[in-house]
Motif scaffolding. Structure first.
Motif, PDB file in Angstrom:
ATOM      1  N   GLU A  89       0.833  -1.209   0.000  1.00 49.28           N
ATOM      2  CA  GLU A  89       0.000   0.000   0.000  1.00 49.28           C
ATOM      3  C   GLU A  89       0.867   1.259   0.000  1.00 49.28           C
ATOM      4  OE1 GLU A  89      -3.518   2.086   2.676  1.00 49.28           O
ATOM      5  OE2 GLU A  89      -2.877   0.048   3.137  1.00 49.28           O
ATOM      6  N   SER A  90       1.904   1.284   0.840  1.00 51.87           N
ATOM      7  CA  SER A  90       2.800   2.452   0.899  1.00 51.87           C
ATOM      8  C   SER A  90       3.548   2.641  -0.413  1.00 51.87           C
ATOM      9  CB  SER A  90       3.822   2.298   2.029  1.00 51.87           C
ATOM     10  OG  SER A  90       3.194   2.327   3.275  1.00 51.87           O
ATOM     11  N   GLY A 123       2.583   1.514  -3.322  1.00 50.01           N
ATOM     12  CA  GLY A 123       1.574   1.880  -4.312  1.00 50.01           C
ATOM     13  C   GLY A 123       1.245   3.359  -4.286  1.00 50.01           C
ATOM     14  N   GLN A 124       1.114   3.911  -3.083  1.00 48.04           N
ATOM     15  CA  GLN A 124       0.839   5.344  -2.966  1.00 48.04           C
ATOM     16  C   GLN A 124       1.986   6.170  -3.549  1.00 48.04           C
ATOM     17  OE1 GLN A 124       0.048   5.904   1.212  1.00 48.04           O
ATOM     18  NE2 GLN A 124      -2.054   5.155   1.051  1.00 48.04           N
ATOM     19  N   LEU A 174       0.182   3.100  -7.991  1.00 48.13           N
ATOM     20  CA  LEU A 174      -0.454   1.817  -8.294  1.00 48.13           C
ATOM     21  C   LEU A 174      -1.215   1.324  -7.064  1.00 48.13           C
ATOM     22  CD1 LEU A 174       2.443  -0.139 -10.083  1.00 48.13           C
ATOM     23  CD2 LEU A 174       0.381   0.775 -11.157  1.00 48.13           C
ATOM     24  N   SER A 175      -2.089   0.352  -7.267  1.00 48.49           N
ATOM     25  CA  SER A 175      -2.775  -0.263  -6.137  1.00 48.49           C
ATOM     26  C   SER A 175      -1.812  -1.201  -5.408  1.00 48.49           C
ATOM     27  CB  SER A 175      -3.990  -1.060  -6.625  1.00 48.49           C
ATOM     28  OG  SER A 175      -3.558  -2.216  -7.326  1.00 48.49           O
ATOM     29  N   ALA A 176      -2.138  -1.501  -4.164  1.00 49.21           N
ATOM     30  CA  ALA A 176      -1.318  -2.437  -3.388  1.00 49.21           C
ATOM     31  C   ALA A 176      -1.258  -3.801  -4.079  1.00 49.21           C
ATOM     32  CB  ALA A 176      -1.870  -2.577  -1.974  1.00 49.21           C
ATOM     33  N   ALA A 177      -2.390  -4.238  -4.638  1.00 50.43           N
ATOM     34  CA  ALA A 177      -2.427  -5.537  -5.330  1.00 50.43           C
ATOM     35  C   ALA A 177      -1.516  -5.530  -6.553  1.00 50.43           C
ATOM     36  CB  ALA A 177      -3.861  -5.872  -5.733  1.00 50.43           C
ATOM     37  N   ALA A 178      -1.507  -4.429  -7.303  1.00 51.13           N
ATOM     38  CA  ALA A 178      -0.638  -4.337  -8.486  1.00 51.13           C
ATOM     39  C   ALA A 178       0.831  -4.374  -8.074  1.00 51.13           C
ATOM     40  CB  ALA A 178      -0.940  -3.073  -9.275  1.00 51.13           C
ATOM     41  N   GLN A 196       2.047  -5.859  -5.380  1.00 48.05           N
ATOM     42  CA  GLN A 196       2.333  -7.232  -4.953  1.00 48.05           C
ATOM     43  C   GLN A 196       2.509  -8.158  -6.156  1.00 48.05           C
ATOM     44  OE1 GLN A 196       3.275  -8.079  -2.010  1.00 48.05           O
ATOM     45  NE2 GLN A 196       2.832  -6.051  -1.205  1.00 48.05           N
ATOM     46  N   ARG A 197       1.682  -7.990  -7.187  1.00 48.88           N
ATOM     47  CA  ARG A 197       1.824  -8.811  -8.403  1.00 48.88           C
ATOM     48  C   ARG A 197       3.174  -8.550  -9.062  1.00 48.88           C
ATOM     49  NH1 ARG A 197      -3.572  -7.437  -9.073  1.00 48.88           N
ATOM     50  NH2 ARG A 197      -3.049  -5.757 -10.536  1.00 48.88           N
TER      51      ARG A 197
END
Length: 172
Positions: free
Chosen positions: A34-35, A37-38, A42-46, A48-49
């Motif tokens: 999440e951090s 991504g911000q 990007l999103s946290a999920a993106a 992680q992928r």
């Protein structure tokens, strides 16, 4: 992928998001998706992928803790240049194997130039370092000579790579 094997990801195949993620992640693998991504948009999920793909492709080679040698009773760091007597493959490979397995050897580089190897060795004391040299270097039949530099202070240590145009550490 045409020019690389299935498990490898070449530098030119990394996009700006990958580089920005890695620029943050390499300093702290505990930072949340999440951090990151911000920070990169990007999103946290993106995130992680992408991290999963970078691990699978070998771009993220290892995730490990960096311990404080002095706090653990290993205040002596020596940089050691080693010159081998014989440089045939089997001799070089044997020396590499021994250095990989020795607990006091923190880093080992096979180099060009007037030396064959450069080592970073940690020890509890100069006496322990001397014991290391007697066992691993003087006791090795293929070591012609070695030179030791004793570190007086660690000014910078780490494996962070320059991934962005910024000269400062990226913030998540």
């Amino acid at each position: 992928m045409s020019d690389s094997t299935a498990g490898e990801l070449r530098a030119e195949q990394l996009d700006d998001f990958d580089r920005r993620i890695l620029a943050i992640y390499q300093y702290d693998t505990r930072v949340t998706g999440e951090s990151i991504g911000q920070a990169v948009g990007l999103s946290a999920a993106a995130v992680q992928r992408r991290l999963k793909r970078l691990r699978e492709r070998g771009v993220i080679a290892k995730e490990e803790a960096q311990l404080d040698a002095k706090a653990l009773g290993l205040p002596t760091t020596c940089i050691v240049g080693v010159d081998l007597e014989y440089e045939r493959n089997q001799h070089v490979d044997a020396f590499k194997r021994q250095m990989r397995e020795h607990p006091n050897v923190q880093q080992c580089y096979y180099v060009t130039g007037s030396l064959d190897f450069v080592l970073v060795v940690v020890a509890r004391s100069l006496q322990e370092y001397e014991d290391f040299t007697r066992e691993a270097l003087m006791g090795h039949s293929n070591v012609r000579s070695f030179t030791t530099l004793v570190s007086m202070d660690t000014v910078k240590s780490g494996y962070a790579l320059p991934l962005s145009d910024s000269t400062s550490r990226p913030q998540p």
